[in-house]
Design an enzyme around this catalytic site. Structure first.
Site, PDB file in Angstrom:
ATOM      1  CB  SER A  46      -0.913   0.001   1.232  1.00  0.00           C
ATOM      2  OG  SER A  46      -1.691   1.161   1.274  1.00  0.00           O
ATOM      3  N   GLY A  47       0.617   2.157  -0.923  1.00  0.00           N
ATOM      4  CA  GLY A  47       1.411   3.369  -1.040  1.00  0.00           C
ATOM      5  C   GLY A  47       2.579   3.261  -1.985  1.00  0.00           C
ATOM      6  CB  THR A  58      -4.014   3.663  -7.604  1.00  0.00           C
ATOM      7  OG1 THR A  58      -4.479   2.735  -6.616  1.00  0.00           O
ATOM      8  CG2 THR A  58      -5.203   4.345  -8.255  1.00  0.00           C
ATOM      9  CG  ASN A  71      -1.454   5.532  -0.921  1.00  0.00           C
ATOM     10  OD1 ASN A  71      -1.222   6.669  -1.302  1.00  0.00           O
ATOM     11  ND2 ASN A  71      -1.831   4.569  -1.735  1.00  0.00           N
ATOM     12  CB  SER A 106      -4.888   3.727   0.296  1.00  0.00           C
ATOM     13  OG  SER A 106      -4.905   2.314   0.349  1.00  0.00           O
ATOM     14  CB  SER A 107      -7.183   1.207  -4.352  1.00  0.00           C
ATOM     15  OG  SER A 107      -6.806   2.085  -5.374  1.00  0.00           O
ATOM     16  N   GLY A 161      -2.442  -3.819  -1.952  1.00  0.00           N
ATOM     17  CA  GLY A 161      -1.175  -4.470  -1.647  1.00  0.00           C
ATOM     18  C   GLY A 161      -1.196  -5.126  -0.278  1.00  0.00           C
ATOM     19  CD  GLU A 191      -4.050  -2.600   3.635  1.00  0.00           C
ATOM     20  OE1 GLU A 191      -4.288  -1.636   2.895  1.00  0.00           O
ATOM     21  OE2 GLU A 191      -4.841  -3.015   4.514  1.00  0.00           O
TER      22      GLU A 191
END
Length: 895
Positions: free
Chosen positions: A152-153, A157, A206, A209-210, A442, A444
Site C-alpha cells: 500500500s502506497g 493505482t 498512502n 489508497s484503493s 497491496g 497490509e
C-alpha cells in the site's frame, strides 16, 4: 566488491591470515575493516564493473546478488531519478513521491507507440509494458493482462491509471461518424476519478489508497487496433472504513469532496455542513490532505459522471443518498431503563434524514434501529438493543447502503463502457481479445489487523502464487518438457498458506461454519482453529506465546498477527430484516433502485434469522474466495505482464531510498528470483508455427520451409540472425534469451524495408519509362505544332490589335451606360420613395376613416340591440303579469 548496506563498496587491502581467513578491506571513505570468513561461501560480494552500474535491466549485471541489485536500483533512483527498471519480464517501479508528470506527456506516448517488441530496447517505462501487451495481443492473437502489485502506497493505482491512459491513446477510434459523441477511450479514462472518489481513502501509508480491488478488462476489435468496450470488476470494498477510521486516516474521498463543494448548485439543496460536522468524517483527526483540493476533485467527479451518461437527476440523487449516510452517522443513542433510544440531540438529524433525504418512516426507523425481531417456531419476539448494539445496527445499515450504491455505480459505469444502448447486439460487440489491468490492494500489516487485512493478504497470497506458477514453476517445467538443459532454482512456494486459508478444512470454511450458527462467536472460531487437527499440521499458522484472542499467519511477505475481534460479524455482514424493510419501503426512487430486489431476499440472513433455517446467502469471505477464483482463471487464460511497485521509504520523502525497506519488498515479490532465472534462462519462447508465420521473411533460401517444416526454419533463421547460445531449440517451441526478440524484430523490419525498397525501385523504374515514352511522343507533337504556331502568330497579333480597339470602345460605352443607369436609378428611387410616402399617408387616412365607421356602426348596432332587448324584456314582463292575473282569475273561478 559490493557489500550492500552493511559494508559499502571497497577493495581488498590485505589478507592477514589464510588459516583464519581474515581479510582487510579498504572502503570508499578510506576506513578499513576486517572481514572474517570461515568458508568460500562467505566471501564478500563481488562488485560489478563501473560501466554496468545503472543498467536499466537487472538481468544484465555480471554479478547477480542482493547488494548488486539493490545498489543498481539505488543509483538509478537517487542519482538518475529513474523510477523504472527492468528485471527480466518484470518492470520494477519505485514511487518517487514527487511530480513526474513530464515523463507521461503525450510526446512520450508517441515515442513508445508502435514500437512493439522494440519498446524493450527503450528506456524502462510503464508505457513500454502497455505497448508490449498491446503489440502481443495484435501480433499473436492472445489476450493480455497487466498485473500491478506492491505494498500500500507503492504507486499501484497511479501505474494502472497510466496503463489505461496509454491504451486509450494508442488504440483510439480512428474513424467516427459522430465526432461529438464521447468515445469509449474517453469513458474508460473518465471512470478513474469516479472510482477514486467512491473507493479510495487516505490511510497512514498512502494519501490515495484503493480500498477495493479493481480489474478492468479493455476489449479490442478483432485486429486489436481499436477499443470497442471495457468492463470493470471490483473486489472486497472496505465497508468498515465508513463507520471507523484510525488516527491520521480519512473516510472515502467523496464525502470530503461533497462537504468542500457544499455550495455547488448540485449540492445546495442538501444543506451540507463542513466535514467537521459529521461523526463519520472526523474520527481520523485532520480531514484534509496537503496538496489536494477536494472542491476541484468534486468538479472533476461531476464531469466524469456526465461523460459516462449519468443525467442530472441521477447525479443529484446519488449525492442525496450519500448526504443521508452522513446524517445517519450523526444519529446517537442513549440507554434507557430497559432499552436504548435515539437521543433527543439527534432528533433534527433523523427527522431531516427521513423526510428530506430518504423519504422513509421516521417512526419505523427509530423503532428498528433500537429493536430487533427474533422469530421462534410459533412466535415472534421483539428484543430491545443496548446502546452499543444500536450503534452496530446503524453502522450495518450505513455499510449496506454504501456497498449497494458502490455496486450500482460500477454497474452503470460498465454499461457506459460497453455502450450497450448503441450496440446492435452482444455478439457483435463482444470480442475475445482484451487487455486486463489489475489494480488490487497491496499486502497490509498494521498494529491491529482484522478481517479486512486478512482478506487483502489472502488476495496477495493468490496473486503471488499465480506469479510463482508463471515465472517459476511453469518456467522450470517447460524447460524439462521441452528437453532443454536447465538448472533448477528453488523458490518459496506459498501453497501451504493458501491451503490454510481456503482449504477444505481451512480458516474460511471454519469461519463460515460459525456464521451459520445462531450463537457463533469469534472466540468459538479461534477455538476451532486451535483444535483442528488439520490446521495444527500447517506450519503457516501460529499463536502468540501470551494467551490472547490473536493468531498469526506466516504469509509470503511477512508474519502477520490478526485480532479475531469482529471476524464473525464482518464475515456474516447481516442487517436486520425489519430495518431493511424500512429503507426498502422508501418513496425515494434512487434508494429502491440501489438496494434492488436481491437485498430484500438476502438482507436478513444472519443473527436475526430463523433458528434452524440454513442461510442461502454467501458470506463475505466465500464471495471473495469465489471472485478470486474467477480472477485467477481469467489471468491464467492471458499472457501476463508484471509491474512490481516498490515503496522506497515510509516518510514519503522525494527520491529517498532506504535499502532495508526496499530489499524486504524485493524479496517478498520475487524480483530477486526473477533476476536469476531471467538471466540464466530463455524468457521469450514461441511455438514453431507461430514463430515461422511471423518471421518467415528472415530465411528465404527455401521458399516454403517456414510452412512445411517450421522447426527446421526456426533453427536456420536463428543460426543466421542470432549468436550461438542466444537461443535453444525445444520440442515444440523456440526459446530466446533476453533481448533476442527485439533483435529478430529489428532484422525482420530491416528485411521488410529492403523488400519494400526493391518494390519501390521497380515501380519507380516502370513509372519513369512510361513517363519518358509519353514525353517523347508529346515532344514530336510540340515540334509540329510550334511551326504552325509561328506561322499564324503574326495574324494572331493583328487580330488581337483589332480586338483591343473593339474592347476599348465597348468598355467606354459600358462605363457611360453604367453611369447613366446609376443616375437614372437614383432618380427613380427618390421619386418612388416620395410617391410611396404620399400613398401610405392616403391609405392610412382611409384606414382610420374605415375604422371609425366600423366603430360607429358597431356602437349604433349595439345601442339599437340594447334598446330592443330592453323593450322586449318589458313586453315579456307585461305579458307575464297579464297571464298571471288571468291565471289567478281562472283559479278563483275553478275554486
Amino acid at each position: 566488491m559490493d557489500g550492500g548496506a552493511t559494508l559499502g563498496r571497497g577493495q581488498v587491502f590485505s589478507v592477514q591470515n589464510y588459516k583464519t581467513r581474515q581479510v582487510r578491506l579498504k572502503l570508499e571513505d578510506d576506513t578499513t575493516v576486517e572481514y572474517d570468513i570461515t568458508s568460500l561461501e562467505q566471501l564478500p560480494f563481488l562488485r560489478n564493473p563501473a560501466f554496468l552500474v545503472g543498467k536499466d535491466d537487472l538481468t544484465l549485471l555480471s554479478y547477480l546478488h542482493e547488494p548488486a541489485v539493490l545498489h543498481n536500483l539505488q543509483v538509478r533512483f537517487v542519482n538518475s531519478q529513474s523510477i523504472y527498471t527492468y528485471c527480466g519480464i518484470v518492470l520494477v517501479a519505485i514511487n518517487p513521491y514527487a511530480d513526474c508528470s513530464h515523463i507521461y506527456r503525450e510526446e512520450i506516448i508517441q515515442v513508445y507507440q508502435g514500437a512493439g517488441k522494440s519498446a524493450r530496447e527503450m528506456d524502462p517505462h510503464i508505457f513500454a509494458v502497455a505497448e508490449e501487451a498491446h503489440f502481443d495481443m495484435g501480433a499473436f492473437g492472445k489476450s493480455q493482462s497487466i498485473i500491478v502489485s506492491g505494498e500500500s502506497g507503492a504507486g499501484k493505482t497511479v501505474s494502472a491509471k497510466f496503463v489505461m491512459r496509454y491504451l486509450a491513446s494508442v488504440a483510439a477510434s480512428r474513424s467516427r461518424s459522430d465526432q461529438g459523441r464521447t468515445t469509449i477511450e474517453a469513458r474508460v479514462l473518465a471512470s478513474n476519478p469516479i472510482m477514486e472518489s467512491i473507493g479510495n481513502a487516505k490511510t497512514i501509508r498512502n494519501d490515495n489508497s484503493s480500498r477495493f480491488g479493481k480489474f478492468i478488462q479493455i476489449n479490442f476489435c478483432e485486429r486489436g487496433r481499436r477499443i470497442i468496450g471495457a468492463e470493470m470488476k471490483t473486489y472486497l470494498l472496505e465497508k468498515s472504513r465508513l463507520v471507523f477510521q484510525a488516527g491520521g486516516e480519512r473516510n472515502y474521498h467523496v464525502f470530503y469532496q461533497m462537504c468542500a463543494a457544499r455550495n455547488h448548485p448540485v449540492l445546495k439543496d442538501l444543506h451540507l455542513g463542513p466535514c467537521e460536522a459529521y461523526g463519520y468524517l472526523t474520527q481520523g483527526g485532520d480531514s484534509r490532505i496537503p496538496g489536494v483540493d477536494d472542491r476541484a476533485d468534486f468538479e472533476e467527479l461531476l464531469k466524469a459522471l456526465q461523460m459516462l451518461g449519468f443525467d442530472g437527476k441521477q447525479i443529484s440523487e446519488v449525492f442525496r443518498l450519500l448526504a443521508g449516510l452522513l446524517l445517519l452517522g450523526n444519529v446517537h443513542f442513549e440507554n434507557g431503563e430497559s432499552s436504548s433510544a435515539v437521543s433527543p440531540e439527534s432528533a433534527q438529524e433523523i427527522s431531516r434524514l427521513c423526510s428530506e433525504m430518504w423519504e422513509i418512516s421516521e417512526g419505523d426507523l427509530r423503532v428498528w434501529l433500537t429493536r430487533r425481531e427474533i422469530r421462534a417456531v410459533n412466535e415472534v419476539v421483539t428484543k430491545p438493543l443496548t446502546k452499543n448494539e444500536a450503534v452496530r445496527s446503524r453502522d450495518a445499515l450505513t455499510k449496506m447502503l454504501y456497498a449497494h450504491l458502490f455496486g450500482w455505480l460500477v454497474e452503470k459505469i460498465n454499461e457506459a463502457l460497453n455502450d450497450k444502448e448503441k450496440a446492435p447486439s452482444p455478439s457483435k460487440k463482444r470480442s475475445d481479445r482484451f487487455i486486463g489491468v489489475l489494480d488490487i490492494y497491496g499486502f497490509e500489516t498494521f498494529d491491529i489487523n482484522s478481517f479486512e487485512q486478512f482478506s487483502i493478504n489472502y488476495a496477495n497470497e493468490k496473486l503471488q502464487q499465480q506469479f510463482n506458477q508463471h515465472v517459476f514453476k511453469l518456467e522450470q517445467e517447460e524447460y524439462v518438457r521441452e528437453e532443454i538443459e536447465w538448472v533448477r532454482v528453488d523458490f518459496h512456494d506459498n501453497q501451504p498458506a493458501i491451503d490454510l486459508i481456503e482449504g477444505p478444512v481451512g480458516m474460511i470454511n471454519l469461519l463460515d461454519e460459525q456464521c451459520k450458527r445462531l450463537n457463533g462467536s469469534d472466540a468459538d472460531w479461534l477455538s476451532q482453529l486451535k483444535n483442528s487437527t488439520e490446521l495444527k499440521r500447517n506450519p503457516q499458522l501460529a499463536y502468540p506465546k501470551v494467551r490472547s484472542n490473536n493468531f498469526i499467519v506466516r504469509h509470503f511477505a511477512a508474519d502477520v498477527t490478526y485480532s479475531t475481534e469482529g471476524f464473525v460479524e464482518k464475515n456474516r455482514d447481516a442487517i436486520g430484516e425489519q430495518l431493511l424493510d424500512v429503507v426498502v419501503a422508501s418513496r425515494f426512487q434512487m434508494m429502491r433502485t440501489v438496494i434492488g430486489p436481491a437485498a430484500v431476499s438476502s438482507g436478513a440472513n444472519g443473527a436475526n434469522g430463523t433458528p434452524g433455517k440454513r442461510s442461502t446467502k454467501k458470506t463475505v469471505a466465500s464471495q471473495f474466495r469465489d471472485s478470486l477464483k474467477e480472477l485467477m482463471q481469467v489471468l491464467c487464460s492471458t499472457r501476463p505482464h508484471y509491474v512490481r511497485c516498490i515503496k522506497p521509504n515510509d516518510s514519503k520523502i522525494e527520491f529517498e531510498f532506504e535499502p532495508k525497506r526496499a530489499i524486504q519488498q524485493l524479496r517478498a515479490c520475487g524480483v530477486l528470483e526473477t533476476v536469476r532465472i531471467s538471466a540464466a534462462g530463455f524468457p521469450s519462447r514461441y511455438p514453431y508455427e507461430e514463430f515461422a508465420r511471423r518471421y518467415r521473411v528472415l530465411y528465404t533460401k527455401e521458399a516454403a520451409i517456414w510452412r512445411d517444416s517450421p522447426k527446421r526454419f526456426a533453427e536456420l533463421a536463428c543460426q543466421q540472425c542470432l549468436e550461438e547460445g542466444k537461443y535453444a531449440v525445444g520440442k515444440t517451441k523456440i526459446f530466446l534469451r533476453t533481448g533476442q526478440v527485439a533483435v529478430l524484430e529489428r532484422v525482420r523490419l530491416d528485411t521488410l524495408a529492403v523488400a519494400a525498397t526493391m518494390i519501390q525501385k521497380t515501380w519507380k523504374g516502370f513509372v519513369a519509362r512510361r513517363k519518358y515514352e509519353t514525353m517523347r511522343k508529346s515532344l514530336l507533337i510540340v515540334q509540329a505544332s510550334l511551326k504552325a504556331f509561328l506561322a499564324f502568330r503574326r495574324i494572331k497579333y493583328l487580330q488581337m490589335h483589332r480586338a483591343v480597339i473593339t474592347m476599348q470602345s465597348a468598355t467606354r460605352g459600358f462605363l457611360e451606360r453604367r453611369n447613366y443607369e446609376r443616375i437614372r436609378n437614383a432618380t427613380i428611387g427618390i421619386q418612388a420613395a416620395f410617391k410611396a410616402q404620399r400613398v401610405r399617408r392616403y391609405v392610412e387616412k382611409l384606414r382610420y376613416e374605415k375604422s371609425a365607421i366600423t366603430i360607429q356602426s358597431a356602437w349604433r348596432g349595439y345601442a339599437a340591440r340594447r334598446e330592443q332587448i330592453a323593450k322586449r324584456r318589458k313586453v315579456v314582463m307585461v305579458q307575464c303579469a297579464v297571464r298571471k292575473w288571468l291565471a289567478k282569475r281562472r283559479l278563483r273561478e275553478l275554486k
